[in-house]
Design an enzyme around this catalytic site. Structure first.
Site, PDB file in Angstrom:
ATOM      1  CG  HIS A 106      -0.431  -0.056   2.531  1.00 16.23           C
ATOM      2  ND1 HIS A 106      -0.077   1.085   3.237  1.00 16.23           N
ATOM      3  CD2 HIS A 106      -0.142  -1.098   3.354  1.00 16.23           C
ATOM      4  CE1 HIS A 106       0.386   0.738   4.428  1.00 16.23           C
ATOM      5  NE2 HIS A 106       0.368  -0.587   4.523  1.00 16.23           N
ATOM      6  CG  ASP A 165      -2.766   4.067   2.662  1.00 16.03           C
ATOM      7  OD1 ASP A 165      -2.409   3.002   2.128  1.00 16.03           O
ATOM      8  OD2 ASP A 165      -3.460   4.105   3.701  1.00 16.03           O
ATOM      9  CG  ASP A 174       3.062   0.088   7.536  1.00 15.69           C
ATOM     10  OD1 ASP A 174       2.597  -0.371   6.485  1.00 15.69           O
ATOM     11  OD2 ASP A 174       2.380   0.248   8.569  1.00 15.69           O
ATOM     12  CD  GLU A 207      -3.297  -1.666   5.636  1.00 19.34           C
ATOM     13  OE1 GLU A 207      -3.587  -2.650   6.329  1.00 19.34           O
ATOM     14  OE2 GLU A 207      -2.676  -0.692   6.101  1.00 19.34           O
TER      15      GLU A 207
HETATM   16 ZN   LIG Z   1       1.028  -1.490   6.417  1.00 18.67          ZN
END
Ligand SMILES: [Zn+2]
Length: 497
Positions: free
Chosen positions: A132, A134, A165, A199
């Site tokens: 992801h 975002d 992340d 996400e």
């Molecule tokens: Zn994540």
């Protein structure tokens, strides 16, 4: 992952490397062609790829840094412009990595996602790579050592919001394609890259999105690069995730609030009764006391108690709750929490008997536990333990399935082999105490596909937290492992329709 801010880094380091599980039976076919797991690389090919990766890695880290500069927060109330910008940037990277079909798309009010495809040759398998683009909000930027959206390199680590992340997940896919993309088109293996844009905001339109784009996303194996490795130097496959059920319980004792001096004594107020009811939910050891709930087999790895205490912020000198290893309590046992209570605030407290109180209860459930059965068991417990003098009413809430990856399938064997070649050590199977609801959606919409949960984080990544960072040495290994996995995918069976 987004839904449990505190949980993403849960898979901490092993206390004792010898505690790692034995390699799965049949995992030993690593080198040379193998009908069950696909042609896997020879040592020479692995080293060739590693050398080439060394060359292209600086550019990947630069591209990652450029993505980190885009504050792509998809939460309600935030400007959507950067989310569109980051979708554009990801699309450009995937085009540049040789993907022939790249589109930016969304459903309804959803954030833009990127789908890049190279269809498989007739009869050959397709691998879907998920990440992801975002990111989580930063919290107080002043709490960060460096500006969250100005990537900063320090030693082995790259700091910045999304550096791990999950923009590192995006760049792992791009880098793997840079490494083996051409080879894959010769082999005829299909590759689809799906980079979601919402996400961290809870994937509000995920289900609608994958249903609307079913034809483009359908795959035989799905690699979800959004979890964590076990330790720097020890890769992990996240093979178990707890599910969750929740409900709201209301306790009523009086028709209306009345003076506690005039009426207190013969009746217990609703908050006291709620406390009595809640107290029945755990036994004297702190294990969940609801009858009929399943406890899954204990994981093979253990987390040092001191690490858990530090990461969770346990108060000095306080006992932990429950029995069994820390990892079994986190990943394979049910866990029950009261996550909210409607009650008068202390500031507004007056000398009255509170007539009714409401609590929201959340129950984490391990693999093997049917959510409906867990919900029924919790409801039955609350009803049968209703304190005398109180009316208990229950409103059932959400249900999410737990996830347990099959351990001995061709895709899993291929992944283990790729990880072992990249790290020089076997991956450990880890769990997550939290859930990744979109994985359940993937499994429901693409029942033929096998889902592999991999990750770019390590225990110090602090995903969602202040000073998030990526270990660049581990990142290189993630990229290499993914390239090896893709290369070996030609030998996977076609599982979809
Ligand atoms: Zn994540």
């Amino acid at each position: 992952m987004s839904h449990e801010p505190a949980l993403e880094g849960d898979t901490a380091r092993p206390s004792d490397p010898s505690a790692a599980p034995e390699p799965a039976a049949g995992a030993d076919f690593a080198h040379g062609a193998d009908a069950a797991g696909g042609p896997v690389a020879t040592q020479e090919q692995v080293e060739g790829l590693r050398a080439r990766l060394e060359e292209i890695l600086p550019r990947s880290i630069e591209d990652l840094s450029a993505l980190v500069r885009i504050p792509s927060i998809a939460f309600p109330g935030y400007d959507r412009t950067p989310v569109h910008e980051s979708a554009e940037a990801v699309a450009a990277l995937l085009r540049d990595a040789g993907m022939p079909e790249v589109t930016i798309t969304h459903v309804d009010e959803g954030a833009p996602a990127v789908i890049a495809r190279r269809p498989a040759r007739e009869g050959l398998p397709t691998v879907l790579l998920y990440a992801h683009h975002d990111v989580q909000p930063t919290g107080d930027p002043q709490a960060w050592t460096t500006d969250p959206f100005t990537p900063a390199r320090e030693g082995d680590r790259l700091f910045g919001r999304g550096a791990a992340d999950d923009k590192a997940g995006v760049m792992a896919h791009v880098t793997a394609l840079r490494l083996v993309g051409e080879e894959l088109s010769e082999l005829g293996v299909g590759v689809t890259v799906f980079v979601e844009g919402e996400e961290e905001a809870g994937s509000p339109t995920f289900r609608r999105f994958i249903e609307a784009h079913r034809d483009q996303l359908e795959a035989d194996a799905i690699v979800v690069a959004d979890s964590a490795n076990w330790a720097v130097g020890t890769p992990a496959l996240t093979t178990s995730l707890r599910g969750v059920v929740d409900l709201t319980v209301t306790v009523r004792v009086l028709e209306r609030a009345v003076h506690s001096g005039m009426f207190g004594g013969p009746v217990l107020d609703a908050l006291t009764q709620m406390g009595r009811l809640v107290a029945t939910l755990h036994d004297e050891n702190g294990d969940v006391a609801v009858e009929g709930l399943v406890r899954a087999e204990a994981p093979a790895v253990e987390m040092p108690e001191a690490d858990y205490r530090r990461d969770a912020g346990i108060l000095e000198g306080q006992d932990l709750a429950g029995t069994g290893s820390i990892t079994s309590r986190l990943w394979s046992a049910p866990a029950l929490s009261v996550i909210g209570i409607d009650a008068p605030s202390v500031r507004d407290a007056s000398n009255t008997l509170v007539p009714a109180a409401r609590a929201k209860i959340s129950l984490r459930i391990p693999p093997g536990q049917d959510p409906q059965a867990a919900m029924d068991a919790l409801v039955a417990h609350l009803e049968s333990h209703a304190p005398r003098g109180a009316v208990v009413e229950i409103a059932r809430g959400e249900q999410g399935r737990p996830f347990l990856a099959p351990t001995d399938t061709p895709a899993m064997r291929l992944a283990r082999s790729a990880f072992r070649d990249a790290w020089g050590t076997d991956p450990v199977d880890t769990g997550l105490g939290g859930s990744i609801p979109f994985i359940a959606d993937l499994l429901e919409v693409f029942p033929g596909a096998e889902v592999l949960v991999t990750g770019v984080e390590d225990p110090d990544s602090r995903a969602h937290g202040v000073d998030e960072s990526l270990h660049l040495g581990e990142f290189a290994k993630v990229c290499l492992a993914e390239a090896l996995l893709l290369r070996g995918a030609a030998g996977l069976e076609r599982r979809r329709g």
